[in-house]
Scaffold this motif. Sequence first.
Motif, PDB file in Angstrom:
ATOM      1  N   GLY A  40       0.788  -1.215   0.000  1.00 38.79           N
ATOM      2  CA  GLY A  40       0.000   0.000   0.000  1.00 38.79           C
ATOM      3  C   GLY A  40       0.822   1.268   0.000  1.00 38.79           C
ATOM      4  N   ARG A  41       2.144   1.150  -0.035  1.00 36.27           N
ATOM      5  CA  ARG A  41       3.010   2.329  -0.026  1.00 36.27           C
ATOM      6  C   ARG A  41       3.013   2.993  -1.394  1.00 36.27           C
ATOM      7  NH1 ARG A  41       8.873   0.957   1.675  1.00 36.27           N
ATOM      8  NH2 ARG A  41       9.029   3.246   1.589  1.00 36.27           N
ATOM      9  N   SER A  42       2.993   4.328  -1.384  1.00 30.46           N
ATOM     10  CA  SER A  42       3.048   5.083  -2.636  1.00 30.46           C
ATOM     11  C   SER A  42       4.398   5.777  -2.755  1.00 30.46           C
ATOM     12  CB  SER A  42       1.920   6.109  -2.695  1.00 30.46           C
ATOM     13  OG  SER A  42       2.083   7.084  -1.679  1.00 30.46           O
ATOM     14  N   PHE A  43       4.788   6.009  -4.010  1.00 32.56           N
ATOM     15  CA  PHE A  43       6.094   6.602  -4.278  1.00 32.56           C
ATOM     16  C   PHE A  43       5.964   7.662  -5.361  1.00 32.56           C
ATOM     17  CE2 PHE A  43       6.765   2.367  -2.665  1.00 32.56           C
ATOM     18  CZ  PHE A  43       7.829   2.507  -1.791  1.00 32.56           C
ATOM     19  N   GLY A  44       6.784   8.688  -5.250  1.00 31.60           N
ATOM     20  CA  GLY A  44       6.801   9.739  -6.246  1.00 31.60           C
ATOM     21  C   GLY A  44       7.646   9.405  -7.448  1.00 31.60           C
ATOM     22  N   ARG A  45       8.588   8.461  -7.293  1.00 30.09           N
ATOM     23  CA  ARG A  45       9.458   8.043  -8.386  1.00 30.09           C
ATOM     24  C   ARG A  45       9.256   6.552  -8.654  1.00 30.09           C
ATOM     25  NH1 ARG A  45      14.426   7.620  -7.154  1.00 30.09           N
ATOM     26  NH2 ARG A  45      15.268   7.893  -9.277  1.00 30.09           N
ATOM     27  N   LEU A  46       9.181   6.200  -9.923  1.00 29.96           N
ATOM     28  CA  LEU A  46       9.003   4.793 -10.274  1.00 29.96           C
ATOM     29  C   LEU A  46      10.173   3.949  -9.790  1.00 29.96           C
ATOM     30  CD1 LEU A  46       7.383   2.605 -11.701  1.00 29.96           C
ATOM     31  CD2 LEU A  46       8.529   3.254 -13.832  1.00 29.96           C
TER      32      LEU A  46
END
Length: 319
Positions: A40-46
């Motif tokens: 469920g973690r989101s990231f700004g960079r792929l």
Amino acid sequence: MFQMLLRRPMLPLLALPLLLAPVPLPAQPGSGPYVVAESGRSFGRLQDAVDAIGEGEGTIRVAPGYHRDCAVQTAGRITFVAVEPGRAIFDGVACEGKAALVLRGAGARVDGLVFQNMRVPDGNGAGIRLEKSDLDVVNSLFRGSEEGILTADDPAATLTIDRSTFSRLGRCDRGLSCAHSVYTGAYGRVAVTRTRFEKGNGGHYLKTRAARVDINDNSFDDTQGKATNYMIDLPAGSTGRVVNNLLVQGRDKENHSALIAVAAEARDNPSRGLVIEGNRASIPQDIGRKSVFVADWSGEALAIGPNELGPGLVRFEKR
């Protein structure tokens, strides 16, 4: 005959009109366009999302919008999937001077993504550069780049492409080696099904050095191509099958001598028993030239069955 063939229903494509109005990327604090589904973690960079999966297995869900981003996978098995198919667009950014996705992990799957405007100094800017392991590509769009998919060699691996579109790809200029819509090295098996190739800008539409192929139920529409070559090129020979495809040669050709070429560069793979049947093919009737449906340099016995060929097409030629 030429017009009759073009009435064949188009293969399923992405919902392209939706691409004209992409949903903006999420802007709320602490969020990012790439979410690792398992955590469920989101990231700004792929790249950060890829690194978070590491040597494990995971799925990265890509939000709608234009993503001027890229990543290199060096380990693990990763699925890259669009939250909304056809609306997650990787636009114009290549890692390592290669591609939006550079894949050399333990395996990958790409589902519902769009890759466009990939250009690099060596002329091989691709949506995907596959360097080893298996890859499945489904329901994805590659357009307006130098190359759609380019691979290295992995004789133990399989590349599958299904329900996808390759448009306005390829080039043969600037004194560099040609680029193609899809070009694979010596993979063990390449399967391309229910996929559309169109509007090539040079090179071949599908070129593969795979030992075994399954090219089934695709359309190769060259009517708006520019300085293109073969529609299907098996330059090192191959076994398997090329069946139930629609191939329409266009007018603007760098090489119009054949639609399908077998072992034109080498005989690295056996070609005996390669099945070519159930295909429909045509060339422009008023252009005053002839072409060959299958040109063969292998010297082996190909299994060419019934195919529906338009006027001006010669069934087979040994070269």
